[in-house]
Design a protein around this motif. Structure first.
Motif, PDB file in Angstrom:
ATOM      1  N   ALA A  36      40.362  31.188  32.326  1.00  0.00           N
ATOM      2  CA  ALA A  36      40.209  32.598  31.956  1.00  0.00           C
ATOM      3  C   ALA A  36      39.791  32.715  30.496  1.00  0.00           C
ATOM      4  CB  ALA A  36      41.510  33.361  32.204  1.00  0.00           C
ATOM      5  N   ARG A  96      34.567  40.697  34.956  1.00  0.00           N
ATOM      6  CA  ARG A  96      35.779  40.896  35.747  1.00  0.00           C
ATOM      7  C   ARG A  96      36.564  39.584  35.789  1.00  0.00           C
ATOM      8  NH1 ARG A  96      36.821  45.206  38.073  1.00  0.00           N
ATOM      9  NH2 ARG A  96      37.666  44.340  39.972  1.00  0.00           N
ATOM     10  N   PRO A  98      40.125  37.567  35.628  1.00  0.00           N
ATOM     11  CA  PRO A  98      41.544  37.810  35.867  1.00  0.00           C
ATOM     12  C   PRO A  98      42.353  37.610  34.587  1.00  0.00           C
ATOM     13  CG  PRO A  98      40.821  35.837  37.027  1.00  0.00           C
ATOM     14  CD  PRO A  98      39.618  36.440  36.388  1.00  0.00           C
ATOM     15  N   CYS A  99      43.310  38.471  34.402  1.00  0.00           N
ATOM     16  CA  CYS A  99      44.198  38.371  33.248  1.00  0.00           C
ATOM     17  C   CYS A  99      45.243  37.310  33.552  1.00  0.00           C
ATOM     18  CB  CYS A  99      44.875  39.716  32.972  1.00  0.00           C
ATOM     19  SG  CYS A  99      46.090  39.613  31.654  1.00  0.00           S
ATOM     20  N   ARG A 100      45.289  36.304  32.751  1.00  0.00           N
ATOM     21  CA  ARG A 100      46.304  35.244  32.904  1.00  0.00           C
ATOM     22  C   ARG A 100      47.353  35.357  31.794  1.00  0.00           C
ATOM     23  NH1 ARG A 100      45.484  33.849  38.050  1.00  0.00           N
ATOM     24  NH2 ARG A 100      43.383  33.132  38.397  1.00  0.00           N
ATOM     25  N   SER A 105      48.330  36.217  37.707  1.00  0.00           N
ATOM     26  CA  SER A 105      47.764  37.489  38.131  1.00  0.00           C
ATOM     27  C   SER A 105      46.281  37.340  38.468  1.00  0.00           C
ATOM     28  CB  SER A 105      47.921  38.538  37.024  1.00  0.00           C
ATOM     29  OG  SER A 105      47.255  39.723  37.391  1.00  0.00           O
ATOM     30  N   ALA A 106      45.871  37.959  39.552  1.00  0.00           N
ATOM     31  CA  ALA A 106      44.470  37.950  39.931  1.00  0.00           C
ATOM     32  C   ALA A 106      43.782  39.252  39.519  1.00  0.00           C
ATOM     33  CB  ALA A 106      44.343  37.742  41.441  1.00  0.00           C
ATOM     34  N   VAL A 107      44.538  40.176  38.937  1.00  0.00           N
ATOM     35  CA  VAL A 107      43.992  41.471  38.526  1.00  0.00           C
ATOM     36  C   VAL A 107      43.101  41.262  37.311  1.00  0.00           C
ATOM     37  CG1 VAL A 107      44.579  43.773  37.687  1.00  0.00           C
ATOM     38  CG2 VAL A 107      45.997  42.686  39.428  1.00  0.00           C
ATOM     39  N   PRO A 108      41.842  41.727  37.382  1.00  0.00           N
ATOM     40  CA  PRO A 108      40.948  41.571  36.224  1.00  0.00           C
ATOM     41  C   PRO A 108      41.439  42.407  35.039  1.00  0.00           C
ATOM     42  CG  PRO A 108      39.715  42.228  38.188  1.00  0.00           C
ATOM     43  CD  PRO A 108      41.169  42.352  38.517  1.00  0.00           C
ATOM     44  N   GLU A 178      49.224  44.619  37.323  1.00  0.00           N
ATOM     45  CA  GLU A 178      49.401  44.795  38.763  1.00  0.00           C
ATOM     46  C   GLU A 178      49.717  46.243  39.104  1.00  0.00           C
ATOM     47  OE1 GLU A 178      50.591  42.235  37.043  1.00  0.00           O
ATOM     48  OE2 GLU A 178      49.444  40.639  37.986  1.00  0.00           O
ATOM     49  N   ARG A 189      37.676  47.123  43.058  1.00  0.00           N
ATOM     50  CA  ARG A 189      38.250  45.789  42.947  1.00  0.00           C
ATOM     51  C   ARG A 189      37.294  44.724  43.447  1.00  0.00           C
ATOM     52  NH1 ARG A 189      43.994  46.477  45.505  1.00  0.00           N
ATOM     53  NH2 ARG A 189      44.116  48.632  44.906  1.00  0.00           N
TER      54      ARG A 189
END
Length: 190
Positions: A36, A96, A98-100, A105-108, A178, A189
């Protein structure tokens, strides 16, 4: 003011400790964070990732020891401003990634992450202002290594209440991506 100062110290320390632990919980987690990082910055990802984790780990002990509290808040502010700038650039470029920040988390990265960082910047700045004012009021000679009048002045019940509140807010902030993702349409998404 003692409650606010303690809350700022605890919340900032807990958030960064949670973040570092989530990245170091296993080789896969660290590699996902490094990937990421590679997608977000134009610098060598491995050294940047290592520097970020090292700084995150350093913040909690800096905030725990009274003579280094201001330094801890300054390191936290530096990281938060850098993280925010990276997120803004990624959003402007339409990336896009993902925020790590807190692990798997897989949410960008998105507006929720910016809101979380804004809250943490305000908390860390408030703590830094209070730490700076406390150092001026107390004078350099009045601070003794290992003592902390702020925490001692709260008493056991006060410290427990502040710690519980800081822990709850830290958990909420760590999940903000999330939570924000729940309110994002499924078409965005993809």
């Amino acid at each position: 003011m003692a409650y606010l100062f303690a809350f700022c110290r605890l919340l900032t320390g807990i958030v960064f400790l949670m973040s570092a632990v989530s990245k170091l919980r296993g080789r896969a987690a660290y590699e996902e964070f490094t990937a990421a990082t590679r997608a977000l910055v134009r610098l060598p990802a491995r050294p940047v990732a290592a520097l970020v984790v090292a700084a995150e780990i350093a913040i909690a002990p800096l905030l725990a020891w009274r003579p280094t509290v201001l330094a801890g808040f300054c390191v936290a502010l530096g990281l938060l401003v850098a993280f925010t700038a990276v997120i803004v650039v990624a959003l402007r470029r339409g990336r896009r990634v993902p925020c790590r920040c807190f692990g798997a988390s897989a949410v960008p990265v998105g507006a929720g992450h910016l809101a979380r960082n804004a809250v943490l910047i305000v908390v860390a700045a408030a703590g830094a202002v209070q730490a700076g004012a406390g150092a001026v009021q107390a004078g350099a000679g009045a601070l003794h290594a290992g003592t902390d009048a702020v925490f001692a002045g709260l008493g056991p019940a006060g410290l427990a209440a502040v710690a519980l509140a800081a822990g709850a807010v830290a958990v909420l902030l760590s999940a903000i991506g999330e939570i924000a993702g729940l309110f994002t349409s499924s078409s965005r998404r993809r």
